[in-house]
Design an enzyme around this catalytic site. Structure first.
Site, PDB file in Angstrom:
ATOM      1  N   GLY A 144      45.839 -42.675-104.236  1.00 20.03           N
ATOM      2  CA  GLY A 144      46.653 -42.017-103.205  1.00 20.03           C
ATOM      3  C   GLY A 144      46.734 -40.510-103.377  1.00 20.03           C
ATOM      4  N   THR A 202      56.723 -45.395 -97.926  1.00 21.38           N
ATOM      5  CA  THR A 202      57.942 -45.077 -97.175  1.00 21.38           C
ATOM      6  C   THR A 202      58.007 -45.971 -95.934  1.00 21.38           C
ATOM      7  OG1 THR A 202      56.745 -43.364 -95.945  1.00 21.38           O
ATOM      8  CG2 THR A 202      58.097 -42.625 -97.792  1.00 21.38           C
ATOM      9  N   TYR A 208      64.277 -45.705 -99.552  1.00 18.20           N
ATOM     10  CA  TYR A 208      63.455 -44.900-100.473  1.00 18.20           C
ATOM     11  C   TYR A 208      64.342 -44.177-101.503  1.00 18.20           C
ATOM     12  CZ  TYR A 208      59.720 -41.515-101.673  1.00 18.20           C
ATOM     13  OH  TYR A 208      58.776 -40.752-102.318  1.00 18.20           O
ATOM     14  N   TYR A 215      58.572 -32.186-101.605  1.00 16.69           N
ATOM     15  CA  TYR A 215      57.631 -32.524-100.526  1.00 16.69           C
ATOM     16  C   TYR A 215      56.245 -32.017-100.910  1.00 16.69           C
ATOM     17  CZ  TYR A 215      61.394 -34.321 -97.736  1.00 16.69           C
ATOM     18  OH  TYR A 215      62.433 -35.110 -97.287  1.00 16.69           O
TER      19      TYR A 215
HETATM   20  N1  CAA Z   1      70.488 -34.532 -90.716  1.00 11.99           N
HETATM   21  C1  CAA Z   1      71.339 -34.804 -89.704  1.00 11.99           C
HETATM   22  N2  CAA Z   1      70.941 -35.314 -88.541  1.00 11.99           N
HETATM   23  C2  CAA Z   1      69.647 -35.550 -88.374  1.00 11.99           C
HETATM   24  C3  CAA Z   1      68.704 -35.297 -89.388  1.00 11.99           C
HETATM   25  C4  CAA Z   1      69.180 -34.737 -90.591  1.00 11.99           C
HETATM   26  N3  CAA Z   1      68.356 -34.438 -91.597  1.00 11.99           N
HETATM   27  N4  CAA Z   1      67.490 -35.638 -88.935  1.00 11.99           N
HETATM   28  C5  CAA Z   1      67.663 -36.136 -87.692  1.00 11.99           C
HETATM   29  N5  CAA Z   1      68.953 -36.060 -87.353  1.00 11.99           N
HETATM   30  C6  CAA Z   1      69.582 -36.461 -86.095  1.00 11.99           C
HETATM   31  C7  CAA Z   1      68.756 -36.076 -84.889  1.00 11.99           C
HETATM   32  O1  CAA Z   1      69.056 -34.746 -84.501  1.00 11.99           O
HETATM   33  C8  CAA Z   1      69.186 -37.091 -83.854  1.00 11.99           C
HETATM   34  O2  CAA Z   1      70.444 -36.707 -83.352  1.00 11.99           O
HETATM   35  P1  CAA Z   1      70.932 -37.161 -81.878  1.00 11.99           P
HETATM   36  O3  CAA Z   1      70.934 -38.653 -81.893  1.00 11.99           O
HETATM   37  O4  CAA Z   1      72.269 -36.545 -81.752  1.00 11.99           O
HETATM   38  O5  CAA Z   1      69.906 -36.600 -80.936  1.00 11.99           O
HETATM   39  C9  CAA Z   1      69.380 -38.324 -84.699  1.00 11.99           C
HETATM   40  O6  CAA Z   1      69.617 -37.884 -86.046  1.00 11.99           O
HETATM   41  C10 CAA Z   1      68.117 -39.168 -84.707  1.00 11.99           C
HETATM   42  O7  CAA Z   1      68.511 -40.389 -85.109  1.00 11.99           O
HETATM   43  P2  CAA Z   1      67.553 -41.641 -84.855  1.00 11.99           P
HETATM   44  O8  CAA Z   1      68.187 -42.825 -85.423  1.00 11.99           O
HETATM   45  O9  CAA Z   1      67.158 -41.688 -83.429  1.00 11.99           O
HETATM   46  O10 CAA Z   1      66.338 -41.230 -85.757  1.00 11.99           O
HETATM   47  P3  CAA Z   1      64.814 -41.130 -85.365  1.00 11.99           P
HETATM   48  O11 CAA Z   1      64.300 -42.523 -85.221  1.00 11.99           O
HETATM   49  O12 CAA Z   1      64.587 -40.155 -84.272  1.00 11.99           O
HETATM   50  O13 CAA Z   1      64.177 -40.478 -86.684  1.00 11.99           O
HETATM   51  C11 CAA Z   1      63.622 -40.435 -89.000  1.00 11.99           C
HETATM   52  C12 CAA Z   1      64.676 -40.788 -87.948  1.00 11.99           C
HETATM   53  C13 CAA Z   1      62.334 -41.237 -88.779  1.00 11.99           C
HETATM   54  C14 CAA Z   1      64.170 -40.807 -90.328  1.00 11.99           C
HETATM   55  C15 CAA Z   1      63.321 -38.938 -88.934  1.00 11.99           C
HETATM   56  O14 CAA Z   1      64.545 -38.236 -89.003  1.00 11.99           O
HETATM   57  C16 CAA Z   1      62.447 -38.497 -90.097  1.00 11.99           C
HETATM   58  O15 CAA Z   1      61.268 -38.749 -90.149  1.00 11.99           O
HETATM   59  N6  CAA Z   1      63.035 -37.780 -91.072  1.00 11.99           N
HETATM   60  C17 CAA Z   1      62.348 -37.297 -92.254  1.00 11.99           C
HETATM   61  C18 CAA Z   1      62.533 -38.254 -93.364  1.00 11.99           C
HETATM   62  C19 CAA Z   1      61.880 -37.706 -94.610  1.00 11.99           C
HETATM   63  O16 CAA Z   1      62.190 -36.623 -95.071  1.00 11.99           O
HETATM   64  N7  CAA Z   1      60.953 -38.474 -95.194  1.00 11.99           N
HETATM   65  C20 CAA Z   1      60.261 -38.025 -96.356  1.00 11.99           C
HETATM   66  C21 CAA Z   1      58.880 -38.612 -96.345  1.00 11.99           C
HETATM   67  S1  CAA Z   1      57.900 -37.962 -97.671  1.00 11.99           S
HETATM   68  C22 CAA Z   1      58.549 -38.644 -99.011  1.00 11.99           C
HETATM   69  O17 CAA Z   1      59.362 -39.510 -98.986  1.00 11.99           O
HETATM   70  C23 CAA Z   1      58.053 -38.102-100.308  1.00 11.99           C
HETATM   71  C24 CAA Z   1      59.119 -37.564-101.118  1.00 11.99           C
HETATM   72  O18 CAA Z   1      59.408 -38.127-102.160  1.00 11.99           O
HETATM   73  C25 CAA Z   1      59.792 -36.329-100.730  1.00 11.99           C
END
Ligand code: CAA
Length: 247
Positions: free
Chosen positions: A13, A93, A154, A186
């Site tokens: 990976g 994830t 996670y 990240y």
């Molecule tokens: N803080 C507060 N609010 C947030 C937010 C945050 N960080 N991110 C999104 N929101 C809010 C949005 O603005 C939206 O608000 P409204 O409903 O008022 O419009 C709401 O939350 C979205 O909620 P949903 O339930 O509809 O969420 P979604 O399905 O649109 O998306 C998610 C959710 C898929 C988790 C998306 O936010 C995402 O991908 N986030 C990133 C997650 C992340 O950092 N993953 C890391 C992957 S890499 C890894 O894991 C490696 C490592 O070790 C670092």
């Protein structure tokens, strides 16, 4: 220097590949684990690595399954000898807010990212104790320290890895075996490629260094813990996160 057998789960990976390169550079005998369903890709990966001068071996095994993990470890031991370096790097994830998360989304991440660390380490540890030498490095995450919106599964698994590391480090401290954690932030890998662009921009904007890490940034830290000279460091967590979180 003795050539030691190193098993890197998730070795094909994003971070795993860089760890394999780093440990090949340390002249260890490097074996990369891959999922049984991905054997064709793993063969191609090995060819590419070898063409770049990294003499890697590969082994299949599903870390989320205890018996499969045991078979993987036994295969490496039979072919190459006792495993003296283990890097638990396999991880997945399934990001969703908890309200949308299914039991399967929860279980899959816990099974691979936390139970996987148990399944593989449990099968390696007796050999390390017998050798009187071992280096275990667990790849956790900044999100296991600070939590992350959309990652209850996670973050819980990666936080669990910290506890696992500290407990096992105490059990093995007088046996020549160190157990440490790296907590990447990240990193530029396929895992972060799938984060929606706007959210990724927000995240990168909050990283004091101003960018994601290169996989080699993480691999160098892993390589440090894997060296013989790191013998007095155990139960530690080394964040490699560009300043995103300072505990
Ligand atoms: N803080 C507060 N609010 C947030 C937010 C945050 N960080 N991110 C999104 N929101 C809010 C949005 O603005 C939206 O608000 P409204 O409903 O008022 O419009 C709401 O939350 C979205 O909620 P949903 O339930 O509809 O969420 P979604 O399905 O649109 O998306 C998610 C959710 C898929 C988790 C998306 O936010 C995402 O991908 N986030 C990133 C997650 C992340 O950092 N993953 C890391 C992957 S890499 C890894 O894991 C490696 C490592 O070790 C670092």
């Amino acid at each position: 220097m003795t050539k030691r057998v190193a098993l890197i789960t998730g070795g094909t990976g994003g971070i795993g590949t860089a760890v394999c390169q780093e440990l090949c550079g340390q002249d260890q005998l490097v074996v990369a684990g891959f999922l049984p369903s991905e054997s064709e890709q793993a063969e191609t990966w090995r060819g590419t690595m070898r063409s770049k001068g990294h003499a890697v071996e590969i082994v299949s095994g599903d870390v989320s399954n205890f018996d499969s993990s045991r078979s993987m470890v036994r295969e490496v031991e039979t072919k190459h000898g006792p495993i003296e370096i283990l890097v638990n790097c396999a991880g997945i994830t399934r990001d969703k807010t908890l309200r949308k998360m299914s039991p399967d989304d929860w279980q899959a991440v816990i099974d691979t990212n936390l139970n996987g660390v148990f399944n593989v380490t449990r099968n390696v540890v007796d050999g390390m104790i017998e050798s009187g030498y071992g280096r275990v490095v667990n790849i956790s995450s900044v999100n296991g320290q600070k939590g992350q919106f959309g990652q209850t599964n996670y973050s819980a698994a990666k936080a669990g890895v910290h506890g696992f590391t500290m407990a096992l480090a105490q059990e093995l401290a007088n046996k020549g075996v160190t157990v440490n954690t790296i907590s990447p932030g990240y990193v530029d890998t396929p895992m972060t490629d799938v984060i929606p662009e706007d959210i990724k921009n927000q995240i990168v904007g909050a990283i004091p260094i101003g960018d994601v890490a290169d996989p080699s940034d993480i691999a160098r830290a892993v390589g440090f813990f894997c060296q013989e000279q790191a013998a007095y460091i155990t139960g530690a967590n080394l964040p490699v996160n560009g300043g995103l979180y300072m505990s």
